[in-house]
Design a protein around this motif. Structure first.
Motif, PDB file in Angstrom:
ATOM      1  N   THR A  17      41.279 -45.884 -19.817  1.00 36.82           N
ATOM      2  CA  THR A  17      40.066 -45.675 -20.611  1.00 36.82           C
ATOM      3  C   THR A  17      39.596 -46.985 -21.224  1.00 36.82           C
ATOM      4  N   THR A  18      40.529 -47.772 -21.734  1.00 33.96           N
ATOM      5  CA  THR A  18      40.164 -49.057 -22.327  1.00 33.96           C
ATOM      6  C   THR A  18      39.545 -49.979 -21.273  1.00 33.96           C
ATOM      7  N   VAL A  19      40.139 -50.039 -20.103  1.00 32.42           N
ATOM      8  CA  VAL A  19      39.599 -50.873 -19.026  1.00 32.42           C
ATOM      9  C   VAL A  19      38.204 -50.390 -18.611  1.00 32.42           C
ATOM     10  N   ALA A  20      37.983 -49.097 -18.632  1.00 34.82           N
ATOM     11  CA  ALA A  20      36.662 -48.564 -18.286  1.00 34.82           C
ATOM     12  C   ALA A  20      35.583 -49.089 -19.224  1.00 34.82           C
ATOM     13  N   THR A  21      35.951 -49.401 -20.479  1.00 31.78           N
ATOM     14  CA  THR A  21      34.952 -49.953 -21.406  1.00 31.78           C
ATOM     15  C   THR A  21      34.455 -51.315 -20.937  1.00 31.78           C
ATOM     16  N   LEU A  26      29.540 -54.141 -18.158  1.00 34.89           N
ATOM     17  CA  LEU A  26      28.887 -54.640 -16.939  1.00 34.89           C
ATOM     18  C   LEU A  26      27.669 -53.787 -16.597  1.00 34.89           C
ATOM     19  N   TRP A  27      27.821 -52.478 -16.717  1.00 28.68           N
ATOM     20  CA  TRP A  27      26.698 -51.566 -16.450  1.00 28.68           C
ATOM     21  C   TRP A  27      25.526 -51.874 -17.376  1.00 28.68           C
ATOM     22  N   HIS A  28      25.808 -52.188 -18.647  1.00 29.81           N
ATOM     23  CA  HIS A  28      24.733 -52.529 -19.572  1.00 29.81           C
ATOM     24  C   HIS A  28      23.924 -53.724 -19.058  1.00 29.81           C
ATOM     25  N   GLY A  29      24.618 -54.741 -18.602  1.00 28.80           N
ATOM     26  CA  GLY A  29      23.931 -55.909 -18.062  1.00 28.80           C
ATOM     27  C   GLY A  29      23.117 -55.570 -16.824  1.00 28.80           C
ATOM     28  N   MET A  30      23.676 -54.730 -15.965  1.00 30.75           N
ATOM     29  CA  MET A  30      22.960 -54.317 -14.758  1.00 30.75           C
ATOM     30  C   MET A  30      21.745 -53.452 -15.101  1.00 30.75           C
ATOM     31  N   ASN A  31      21.801 -52.759 -16.211  1.00 34.57           N
ATOM     32  CA  ASN A  31      20.686 -51.933 -16.660  1.00 34.57           C
ATOM     33  C   ASN A  31      19.515 -52.809 -17.132  1.00 34.57           C
ATOM     34  N   GLY A  75      23.469 -55.437 -26.634  1.00 37.07           N
ATOM     35  CA  GLY A  75      23.984 -56.171 -27.789  1.00 37.07           C
ATOM     36  C   GLY A  75      24.758 -55.273 -28.732  1.00 37.07           C
ATOM     37  N   ASN A  76      24.241 -54.077 -28.971  1.00 41.78           N
ATOM     38  CA  ASN A  76      24.936 -53.137 -29.840  1.00 41.78           C
ATOM     39  C   ASN A  76      26.278 -52.743 -29.235  1.00 41.78           C
ATOM     40  N   TYR A  77      26.310 -52.582 -27.924  1.00 49.89           N
ATOM     41  CA  TYR A  77      27.573 -52.271 -27.247  1.00 49.89           C
ATOM     42  C   TYR A  77      28.569 -53.412 -27.443  1.00 49.89           C
ATOM     43  N   ILE A  78      28.098 -54.638 -27.233  1.00 47.35           N
ATOM     44  CA  ILE A  78      28.971 -55.812 -27.383  1.00 47.35           C
ATOM     45  C   ILE A  78      29.493 -55.919 -28.814  1.00 47.35           C
ATOM     46  N   GLU A  79      28.692 -55.514 -29.787  1.00 49.04           N
ATOM     47  CA  GLU A  79      29.115 -55.548 -31.186  1.00 49.04           C
ATOM     48  C   GLU A  79      30.206 -54.516 -31.478  1.00 49.04           C
ATOM     49  N   ASN A  80      30.191 -53.404 -30.769  1.00 50.35           N
ATOM     50  CA  ASN A  80      31.104 -52.300 -31.078  1.00 50.35           C
ATOM     51  C   ASN A  80      32.290 -52.172 -30.126  1.00 50.35           C
ATOM     52  N   VAL A 111      26.539 -44.335 -23.046  1.00 56.21           N
ATOM     53  CA  VAL A 111      25.597 -44.232 -21.916  1.00 56.21           C
ATOM     54  C   VAL A 111      24.349 -43.475 -22.351  1.00 56.21           C
ATOM     55  N   ILE A 112      24.539 -42.360 -23.044  1.00 57.90           N
ATOM     56  CA  ILE A 112      23.392 -41.578 -23.527  1.00 57.90           C
ATOM     57  C   ILE A 112      22.576 -42.409 -24.511  1.00 57.90           C
ATOM     58  N   PHE A 113      23.231 -43.172 -25.371  1.00 62.71           N
ATOM     59  CA  PHE A 113      22.565 -44.072 -26.312  1.00 62.71           C
ATOM     60  C   PHE A 113      21.654 -45.035 -25.559  1.00 62.71           C
ATOM     61  N   THR A 114      22.198 -45.693 -24.528  1.00 63.32           N
ATOM     62  CA  THR A 114      21.438 -46.695 -23.786  1.00 63.32           C
ATOM     63  C   THR A 114      20.303 -46.074 -22.992  1.00 63.32           C
ATOM     64  N   LEU A 115      20.579 -44.997 -22.293  1.00 63.20           N
ATOM     65  CA  LEU A 115      19.523 -44.342 -21.515  1.00 63.20           C
ATOM     66  C   LEU A 115      18.412 -43.834 -22.433  1.00 63.20           C
ATOM     67  N   GLY A 116      18.790 -43.313 -23.576  1.00 59.32           N
ATOM     68  CA  GLY A 116      17.793 -42.852 -24.541  1.00 59.32           C
ATOM     69  C   GLY A 116      16.991 -43.990 -25.135  1.00 59.32           C
ATOM     70  N   TYR A 117      17.670 -45.093 -25.424  1.00 55.99           N
ATOM     71  CA  TYR A 117      17.000 -46.260 -25.997  1.00 55.99           C
ATOM     72  C   TYR A 117      15.920 -46.775 -25.042  1.00 55.99           C
ATOM     73  N   CYS A 118      16.170 -46.663 -23.755  1.00 58.23           N
ATOM     74  CA  CYS A 118      15.279 -47.231 -22.735  1.00 58.23           C
ATOM     75  C   CYS A 118      14.294 -46.216 -22.158  1.00 58.23           C
ATOM     76  N   ARG A 119      14.050 -45.143 -22.858  1.00 58.97           N
ATOM     77  CA  ARG A 119      13.087 -44.138 -22.375  1.00 58.97           C
ATOM     78  C   ARG A 119      11.661 -44.603 -22.649  1.00 58.97           C
TER      79      ARG A 119
END
Length: 155
Positions: A17-21, A26-31, A75-80, A111-119
Motif C-alpha cells: 500500500t505504501t509503495v502504491a502511494t 506519478l499518476w498526478h503528474g501524468m494527469n 502539489g497538495n498530494y506531494i504535501e500530504n 483520486v476522487i479529490f484530483t478528478l473532482g478538482y479538475c472538473r
C-alpha cells in the motif's frame, strides 16, 4: 554471509500500500501533463500565470485553469503523501491490516479529490470536496494510529 529477516506476512499489505502511494504521485503528474501541453505552459513554469491567461482565447483559458487545478491537486498530494506514507508504515507495525485498508481508502479519496478538482463544470476547484471528505479522516486516523503505536512502545 547472508542475513535473513523474518517479517510477518501481514506487513506485505502495508508495504504494498505504501509503495502504491509512489505510483499515485506519478499518476498526478501524468494527469497534469496533457493540460500543460494543450495550454502551452512551458517548463519550468509550475503554473499558468496572468500573462498566459491574458494571451489565451476562451477555450485555452479553461485549459489553463484546469492545468492549474491539476497542478494544485498534485502539489497538495506531494504535501500530504510523505507524512501519510510514514504514518502508514509506523501504524502498520501494530495494525497492519487496518493501516493498509486506511491507506487504500486514502488513495481512493486522493483520486476522487484530483478528478473532482479538475472538473470543467465545477468552479474554484469545488469538485475536490468529496475526495477531501473521504481521504482526510483516513489520513488523520493513520497519523493517530502511528502516534499511538509510538506511545505504546515507550518504556
Amino acid at each position: 554471509m547472508s542475513v535473513t529477516i523474518t517479517v510477518p506476512s501481514e506487513y506485505g499489505y502495508v508495504i504494498t500500500t505504501t509503495v502504491a502511494t509512489f505510483f499515485l504521485g506519478l499518476w498526478h503528474g501524468m494527469n497534469a501533463r496533457p493540460l500543460r501541453l494543450k495550454g502551452g505552459v512551458k517548463q519550468p513554469k509550475a503554473y499558468a500565470d496572468s500573462n498566459d491567461f491574458a494571451a489565451a482565447d476562451a477555450e485555452t483559458k479553461k485549459t489553463l485553469y484546469l492545468f492549474n487545478c491539476a497542478q494544485r491537486a498534485h502539489g497538495n498530494y506531494i504535501e500530504n503523501q510523505p507524512s501519510t506514507a510514514i504514518a502508514l508504515l509506523i501504524a502498520g507495525l501494530r495494525y497492519p491490516r487496518l493501516s493498509a485498508l486506511l491507506g487504500v481508502g486514502w488513495m481512493i479519496g486522493r483520486v476522487i479529490f484530483t478528478l473532482g478538482y479538475c472538473r470543467r463544470d465545477k468552479e474554484n476547484g469545488s469538485g475536490r470536496i468529496l475526495g477531501f471528505a473521504i481521504q482526510f479522516p483516513m489520513q488523520i486516523t493513520l497519523w493517530g494510529l502511528a502516534a499511538w503505536t509510538g506511545i505504546s512502545i515507550l518504556p
